[in-house]
Design a protein around this motif. Structure first.
Motif, PDB file in Angstrom:
ATOM      1  N   ASN A 135       0.849  -1.184   0.000  1.00 43.54           N
ATOM      2  CA  ASN A 135       0.000   0.000   0.000  1.00 43.54           C
ATOM      3  C   ASN A 135       0.888   1.239   0.000  1.00 43.54           C
ATOM      4  O   ASN A 135       1.603   1.502   0.959  1.00 43.54           O
ATOM      5  CB  ASN A 135      -0.905  -0.011   1.233  1.00 43.54           C
ATOM      6  N   VAL A 138       0.764   3.906   2.735  1.00 42.93           N
ATOM      7  CA  VAL A 138       1.383   3.580   4.013  1.00 42.93           C
ATOM      8  C   VAL A 138       2.905   3.588   3.922  1.00 42.93           C
ATOM      9  O   VAL A 138       3.598   4.049   4.841  1.00 42.93           O
ATOM     10  CB  VAL A 138       0.904   2.199   4.512  1.00 42.93           C
ATOM     11  N   LEU A 156       5.768  -1.194   8.623  1.00 41.56           N
ATOM     12  CA  LEU A 156       4.976  -2.273   8.034  1.00 41.56           C
ATOM     13  C   LEU A 156       4.794  -3.458   8.980  1.00 41.56           C
ATOM     14  O   LEU A 156       4.028  -4.370   8.675  1.00 41.56           O
ATOM     15  CB  LEU A 156       5.622  -2.747   6.730  1.00 41.56           C
ATOM     16  N   LYS A 159       1.386  -5.501   9.842  1.00 38.08           N
ATOM     17  CA  LYS A 159       0.425  -5.105   8.814  1.00 38.08           C
ATOM     18  C   LYS A 159       0.565  -5.953   7.553  1.00 38.08           C
ATOM     19  O   LYS A 159       0.305  -5.491   6.453  1.00 38.08           O
ATOM     20  CB  LYS A 159       0.614  -3.626   8.465  1.00 38.08           C
ATOM     21  N   GLY A 218      -7.700  -2.051   3.522  1.00 35.52           N
ATOM     22  CA  GLY A 218      -6.655  -1.393   4.292  1.00 35.52           C
ATOM     23  C   GLY A 218      -6.283  -2.132   5.559  1.00 35.52           C
ATOM     24  O   GLY A 218      -5.459  -1.651   6.349  1.00 35.52           O
ATOM     25  N   ALA A 221      -1.233  -3.641   4.963  1.00 38.23           N
ATOM     26  CA  ALA A 221      -0.466  -2.697   4.144  1.00 38.23           C
ATOM     27  C   ALA A 221       0.440  -3.434   3.172  1.00 38.23           C
ATOM     28  O   ALA A 221       0.895  -2.850   2.179  1.00 38.23           O
ATOM     29  CB  ALA A 221       0.357  -1.769   5.029  1.00 38.23           C
TER      30      ALA A 221
END
Length: 342
Positions: A135, A138, A156, A159, A218, A221
């Motif tokens: 993502n 992010v 990260l 995630k 979401g 990430a």
């Protein structure tokens, strides 16, 4: 870590005036990998009642067939290495090329493959790659290394979603370490186990069927993901970028196989032949956003699919197939995976 499974049963009936269809076809398939309209088209064209159950990994397919499902289904759609395993387990039937009038539509590179020499039990379905997507809202840093998954930066950690499939996850880990697949070397296996155990604390989830959805929502990430799923996540609004890491990524070919003791062998062959029609193969590609192994599909492809960045890796990047390990080595990898999932 919780494994989320999706097992769906879908039935599609031919829309004809007949009280009873001429036959049946039972498919065992990946989830979200064939458009309903295409199954409806086959059912109507051949007056066949089509039923389909789904699985979320090659390993789930194998386990289900071993547990007694062999003889319940006519065709399945395993990945390249799993075709070889199923054949070694005596789970596949064979056919002659002459039984499929569209056999010549198979692209040359997929007509004679190491996992099914001469295509005696399978036809190509779709091919693509496995890597990870990030993502970009992010994380804006470089994503050219598998370290993003196995030794992630601070922003990260916690995630990351990892595919719930040992073959692909452990192969990517092996690429990151620079060790061979199917290695029997104890030191290398110890290093592999240490890597994934250490990385696990930074992973939020194991999930194959949720791989796209957690990136769109979401909730993750970073997601280890198949190329087509990444493309679909982008089309659904996720600001993600698919990575082709310098250590390498996985290339795979999914295949439609004729299963041993198929209850509807003739309809199975009709279906396989149907999927070798360029327009029908393209319909799968437009839906799943991978690449067909069939000649003549280009005129039927949607431009966004044909030009997808996930389907066009940079020149010089290394893609590898997942190997089918000898049984005495596979048990060692199974132990690593089982320990990881505890």
């Amino acid at each position: 870590m919780k494994k989320l499974l999706m097992t769906a049963s879908l039935a599609f009936f031919a829309l004809t005036g007949a009280a009873q269809a001429e036959g049946k076809l039972s498919i065992y398939h990946w989830f979200e990998y064939i458009p309903q309209e295409l199954l409806d088209k086959f059912a109507k064209e051949y007056d066949v009642e089509v039923t389909m159950d789904t699985y979320d990994s090659n390993e789930s397919l194998l386990a289900s067939l071993k547990a007694g499902k062999l003889g319940s289904y006519d065709v399945a759609v395993p990945g390249d290495y799993m075709v070889k395993i199923l054949n070694n387990e005596g789970m596949l039937d064979t056919f002659e090329p002459s039984e499929l009038s569209n056999f010549g539509n198979i692209e040359d590179q997929w007509a004679d493959v190491s996992f099914d020499p001469g295509r005696k039990s399978s036809i190509p379905y779709q091919w693509g790659s496995t890597s990870f997507s990030v993502n970009r809202d992010v994380f804006s840093g470089p994503i050219d290394s598998l370290a993003i998954v196995f030794d992630p930066p601070e922003e990260l950690k916690g995630k990351i979603n990892v595919l719930d499939t040992s073959g692909e996850t452990l192969t990517l880990a092996s690429l990151y370490l620079g060790i061979p697949q199917c290695t029997p070397d104890k030191a290398q296996l110890k290093a592999l186990n240490a890597l994934v155990q250490g990385a696990k604390q930074h992973w939020a989830s194991f999930g194959s069927d949720i791989a796209k959805d957690v990136l769109v929502s979401g909730d993750a990430a970073v997601g280890m993901i198949w190329s087509g799923f990444s493309a679909k996540a982008r089309s659904e609004g996720a600001n993600i970028e698919y990575a082709f890491p310098k250590e390498g990524y996985i290339v795979w070919m999914d295949n439609v196989v004729l299963l041993k003791d198929a209850p509807n062998r003739e309809n199975a062959l009709k279906f396989m032949n149907f999927l070798l029609e360029p327009e029908n193969a393209a319909a799968v590609t437009n839906y799943a956003q991978y690449t067909a192994g069939v000649k003549g599909v280009a005129p039927f492809l949607e431009p966004a699919v044909a030009n997808s960045p996930e389907s066009n890796p940079p020149a010089g990047q290394k893609g590898v197939f997942v190997e089918a390990c000898p049984q005495e080595v596979q048990v060692l990898y199974d132990a690593i995976w089982t320990n990881l999932k505890k």
